[in-house]
Design a protein around this motif. Structure first.
Motif, mmCIF file in Angstrom:
data_model
loop_
_atom_site.group_PDB
_atom_site.id
_atom_site.type_symbol
_atom_site.label_atom_id
_atom_site.label_comp_id
_atom_site.label_asym_id
_atom_site.label_seq_id
_atom_site.Cartn_x
_atom_site.Cartn_y
_atom_site.Cartn_z
ATOM 1 N N PHE A 204 38.264 -86.611 -3.874
ATOM 2 C CA PHE A 204 39.676 -86.706 -3.531
ATOM 3 C C PHE A 204 40.564 -87.010 -4.730
ATOM 4 C CE2 PHE A 204 38.404 -91.107 -3.486
ATOM 5 C CZ PHE A 204 39.544 -91.829 -3.805
ATOM 6 N N LYS A 220 45.928 -87.921 -6.061
ATOM 7 C CA LYS A 220 45.107 -87.993 -4.859
ATOM 8 C C LYS A 220 45.400 -86.805 -3.956
ATOM 9 C CE LYS A 220 46.864 -91.817 -3.627
ATOM 10 N NZ LYS A 220 47.217 -92.996 -2.809
ATOM 11 N N GLU A 221 44.383 -86.398 -3.214
ATOM 12 C CA GLU A 221 44.546 -85.380 -2.173
ATOM 13 C C GLU A 221 44.074 -85.994 -0.863
ATOM 14 O OE1 GLU A 221 42.990 -81.538 -2.750
ATOM 15 O OE2 GLU A 221 44.085 -81.158 -4.619
ATOM 16 N N LYS A 222 45.014 -86.187 0.050
ATOM 17 C CA LYS A 222 44.700 -86.866 1.303
ATOM 18 C C LYS A 222 43.710 -86.076 2.147
ATOM 19 C CE LYS A 222 49.166 -89.230 1.607
ATOM 20 N NZ LYS A 222 50.387 -89.447 2.428
ATOM 21 N N GLU A 223 43.714 -84.745 2.004
ATOM 22 C CA GLU A 223 42.808 -83.937 2.816
ATOM 23 C C GLU A 223 41.349 -84.198 2.477
ATOM 24 O OE1 GLU A 223 45.294 -82.825 1.069
ATOM 25 O OE2 GLU A 223 46.775 -82.260 2.589
ATOM 26 N N LEU A 225 40.150 -87.166 1.557
ATOM 27 C CA LEU A 225 39.912 -88.606 1.637
ATOM 28 C C LEU A 225 39.220 -88.948 2.949
ATOM 29 C CD1 LEU A 225 40.588 -91.108 -0.104
ATOM 30 C CD2 LEU A 225 42.603 -91.434 1.328
ATOM 31 N N ALA A 231 44.825 -96.317 2.699
ATOM 32 C CA ALA A 231 45.751 -95.880 1.651
ATOM 33 C C ALA A 231 45.806 -96.870 0.477
ATOM 34 C CB ALA A 231 47.133 -95.662 2.246
ATOM 35 N N ALA A 234 42.620 -96.409 -1.542
ATOM 36 C CA ALA A 234 42.652 -95.159 -2.309
ATOM 37 C C ALA A 234 43.541 -95.302 -3.536
ATOM 38 C CB ALA A 234 43.140 -94.018 -1.422
ATOM 39 N N SER A 235 44.663 -95.983 -3.402
ATOM 40 C CA SER A 235 45.539 -96.212 -4.551
ATOM 41 C C SER A 235 44.844 -97.063 -5.607
ATOM 42 C CB SER A 235 46.835 -96.880 -4.103
ATOM 43 O OG SER A 235 47.542 -96.072 -3.182
ATOM 44 N N ASP A 420 54.741 -91.337 0.419
ATOM 45 C CA ASP A 420 53.448 -91.557 -0.213
ATOM 46 C C ASP A 420 53.319 -92.977 -0.744
ATOM 47 O OD1 ASP A 420 50.927 -90.688 -1.025
ATOM 48 O OD2 ASP A 420 51.609 -90.223 -3.036
ATOM 49 N N GLY A 424 52.848 -96.041 5.432
ATOM 50 C CA GLY A 424 53.114 -94.700 5.903
ATOM 51 C C GLY A 424 54.343 -94.595 6.766
#
Length: 741
Positions: A204, A220-223, A225, A231, A234-235, A420, A424
């Protein structure tokens, strides 16, 4: 026949089953044919699954899908094969549980042994088709039509809750395999700042070239993840890898040392400590457990490397630059920009008039604003501010000269959103733009952020600052232009003849007084509208800059300077060299890690955008209309005043021009129309502010960003729109029973 049944279940072709059709019924009774029908479906599914899983394990683009396909082959299909061998062994050993009297093996007993595999084999086939849709011809080239590893992980986690124990057991086993493969990809990124050597297209984190072409930009690519990665986690993962990558790139520069090496911490020691945190994770992965491990790695990296790579004074200098120049905290900067732009536009208009007479085509080509012209404008602004700086040691001004630019937005750029960010539910910014009011075409101030400052602020946040700057600068420009009208003293007072000669006779004097009185009566409404407009614009500017921005920035800077708490168990556990860090000084040890500062800054910027009313489409649309109509009103008013002065000179010389009188009447009519538009916009802006005061009550009064999502930062919550409306009530003006403001 039993031998043929077992061979068919093992994946071999059998004459009992005609390539997936009904079993042969010539030598079979109807009951036997019915029993063999289910066995035939299971045998066919086994052959298809084994072939499809073999192709996925060798050709799929996702390493996670390959690992799951290999596990299906080597574990689950191997268990099915072992089940076949167990049944065959029991038959050969005449086990009483399956062999009856006279050594008769009932076909129903054999079929019942595989009843539990029908649902499991069907589910495995669905998972294989999810990884890669079935194809008629299996080629040796990898196909791009399959699912990603993240989609597979999410599907396996969902399947574990179907309620069937056998499916749950198989799904959990495959989830562990898939998450182990994903964790190995993650380890390469968290420990060394490198993308996975294999299957990077399924990870991701993506790498791309930066705009300047000199560094690598990660996103990042949420798809891609997995669902169990939140979130904020991921950050943090993105931040850790970017930090390690920058540290490594810094160490490769000649004559420089990596911050870790400079302070006695080797990369191997850091990787060893970080690997211990990742090794403590249990499968299947839990969101809270993964978040704690990533947080521990981030804090360890910050304490041993990043607080030396990005010291506190550099972060504070960046914040000062943003506050003084992007948020117009330094008033002389905005005045210098506006004056330079107005002077340049006036020079362009004069040159445009000459070019229109000489070469109209070339004059039309010069309407667009060139980058060189913008660079000269901002360069002249910096020179003006430098001359006013008596000390000559302003580090923030020097930093701004290098990083703040004035440019034309690139094609395809749109107003940034806050979707982003950490939370959210943060609303998007209004699509209404204010960057075309300074110059005739769209221009905006931007901030170029170099390494390692990009650990603190992202390009999306700099775009948000550019939008806020355009919004504030447009309001300040309207305030300055309206104030300039009152500096034209000659049009507000009755002066003697411009030529200075005595009036010829009483008749001429009487006509001059009547003309002056009529003009005063006709422009009274315009002056009243301009007075109401400058009052509203000034109060809005004072509220936004003097209260919202000032208090929000003070609150955030206080939080940044406040030492981080050392009571957090993760903080003490993540520190690799607590004794060594104590020797460096309490100021460095207490510094918050850059990722926490970055999360807090995102929360601050989102809350600031909301407090500045930039998230409300109706308000921004009405204000944008007001500012545009004010430009037209000021231009027409100045044009009318110039025509009146010209007409006075002509009357004083003893004659009048019909062309000048006609121009005066035409401009006066257009000015009255522009005045009515501004009056309507003034009412619309105030009405929308009143509506916002009624809408933003309770929890909607401030943007709801939890401190946990913002790195422990809680945004400033001060006065709302009601404070602005209270000030506007004192300047309420009424004419003919209608409110002007």
């Amino acid at each position: 026949m039993l031998h043929e049944v077992l061979l068919a279940l093992s994946g071999h072709p059998s004459p009992l089953f005609g390539e997936g059709k009904q079993p042969l019924t010539d030598l079979l009774s109807p009951s036997e044919a019915a029993l063999l029908q289910s066995i035939g479906k299971l045998a066919e599914r086994h052959r298809q699954l084994r072939r499809h899983a073999r192709w996925i394990a060798s050709h799929h683009q996702s390493i996670i899908c390959r690992a799951v396909a290999t596990s299906i082959q080597q574990t689950h299909l191997a268990r099915f094969q072992q089940k076949i061998l167990d049944v065959e062994s029991r038959i050969l050993t005449r086990d009483a549980s399956i062999v009856g009297a006279y050594d008769i093996v009932p076909l129903a007993s054999v079929v019942s042994e595989f009843d539990e595999w029908h649902r499991r084999m069907s589910w495995l086939w669905d998972i294989a088709c999810l990884m890669q849709p079935i194809s008629k011809s299996y080629s040796d080239t990898p196909s791009h039509g399959g699912c990603s590893g993240a989609a597979l992980v999410n599907a396996l986690r969902t399947a574990a809750n179907t309620g069937f124990p056998d499916i749950e057991e198989t799904a959990i086993a495959l989830s562990k395999v898939a998450e182990t493969a994903w964790l190995r990809q993650l380890t390469s990124w968290l420990l060394y700042g490198r993308l996975p050597a294999f299957g990077a297209q399924d990870f991701f984190i993506k790498a791309g070239c930066a705009a300047d072409g000199g560094s690598t930009n990660f996103r990042k690519e949420k798809e891609l993840l997995p669902g169990f990665v939140t979130a904020p986690t991921a950050s943090s993962i993105l931040f850790i890898g970017k930090s390690l990558h920058q540290t490594k790139r810094l160490s490769h520069k000649p004559g420089s040392l990596a911050p870790s090496a400079a302070h006695g911490t080797s990369e191997a020691e850091l990787a060893k400590v970080h690997l211990q945190h990742l090794s403590s994770l249990s499968l299947p992965l839990q969101s809270a457990q993964l978040s704690r491990a990533v947080s521990a790695v981030r804090l360890s990296l910050s304490q041993n490397v990043l607080q030396h790579l990005l010291p506190m004074h550099e972060t504070l200098r960046l914040l000062s630059c943003l506050r003084q120049y992007m948020l117009l905290g330094r008033g002389e900067f905005s005045l210098a920009v506006i004056s330079q732009v107005e002077a340049r536009l006036e020079a362009r208009q004069q040159s445009m008039g000459r070019l229109l007479q000489q070469d109209p085509a070339k004059a039309l080509q010069g309407l667009s604003v060139k980058d060189a012209e913008l660079q000269q404008t901002i360069g002249q602004v910096w020179k003006t501010l430098a001359r006013e700086d008596e000390a000559g040691e302003d580090d923030v001004l020097e930093f701004a000269c290098k990083h703040v630019t004035l440019s034309v937005p690139k094609k395809g750029d749109s107003r940034p959103t806050t979707s982003d960010s950490v939370n959210g539910s943060i609303p998007q910014m209004s699509p209404v733009l204010f960057n075309d009011l300074l110059f005739p075409s769209a221009t905006s101030l931007g901030l170029s952020v170099d390494s390692p400052l990009d650990l603190f602020i992202s390009s999306r946040e700099t775009e948000t600052y550019s939008s806020i700057n355009s919004y504030l600068l447009a309001i300040r420009r309207a305030q300055v232009r309206l104030s300039d009208l009152w500096r034209r003293t000659a049009v507000r007072r009755d002066h003697p003849s411009p030529s200075g000669r005595a009036e010829r006779d009483a008749t001429t004097s009487q006509e001059s007084k009547l003309r002056t009185k009529q003009r005063s009566r006709e422009t009274r409404k315009v002056w009243a509208t301009c007075s109401a407009a400058i009052f509203l614009i000034s109060e809005i500017s004072t509220y936004l800059e003097g209260e919202v921005i000032r208090e929000s920035c003070n609150h955030f800077e206080t939080w940044v300077k406040t030492p981080a708490s050392t009571d957090d168990p993760d903080t003490s556990r993540a520190s690799l060299q607590s004794d060594r860090s104590a020797e460096l000084g309490s100021a460095d040890v207490a510094q918050r890690d850059p990722e926490t500062l970055s999360a807090g800054h995102r929360s601050f910027l989102a809350a600031l955008t909301y407090a500045l009313l930039l998230t409300d489409v109706h308000y921004t649309r009405e204000l944008r209309s007001l500012l545009g109509n004010l430009d037209a009103l000021i231009a027409l008013f100045n044009r009318l005043l110039d025509l009146q002065q010209k007409l006075d000179l002509e009357v004083d010389d003893g004659g009048t021009s019909s062309l000048t009188e006609e121009d005066e009447r035409r401009v006066a009519l257009e000015l009255d129309r522009a005045r009515k538009k501004v009056d309507s916009d003034l009412k619309s802006v105030v009405n929308r502010l009143r509506q916002l005061d009624h809408e933003r009550i309770g929890s909607a009064r401030y943007l709801d960003v939890r401190p946990a999502d913002g790195g422990g930062f809680e945004a400033w919550k001060g006065g709302g729109v009601d404070r602005l409306l209270m000030k506007l009530e004192f300047g309420r003006m009424v004419e003919d029973g209608f409110d002007l403001v």
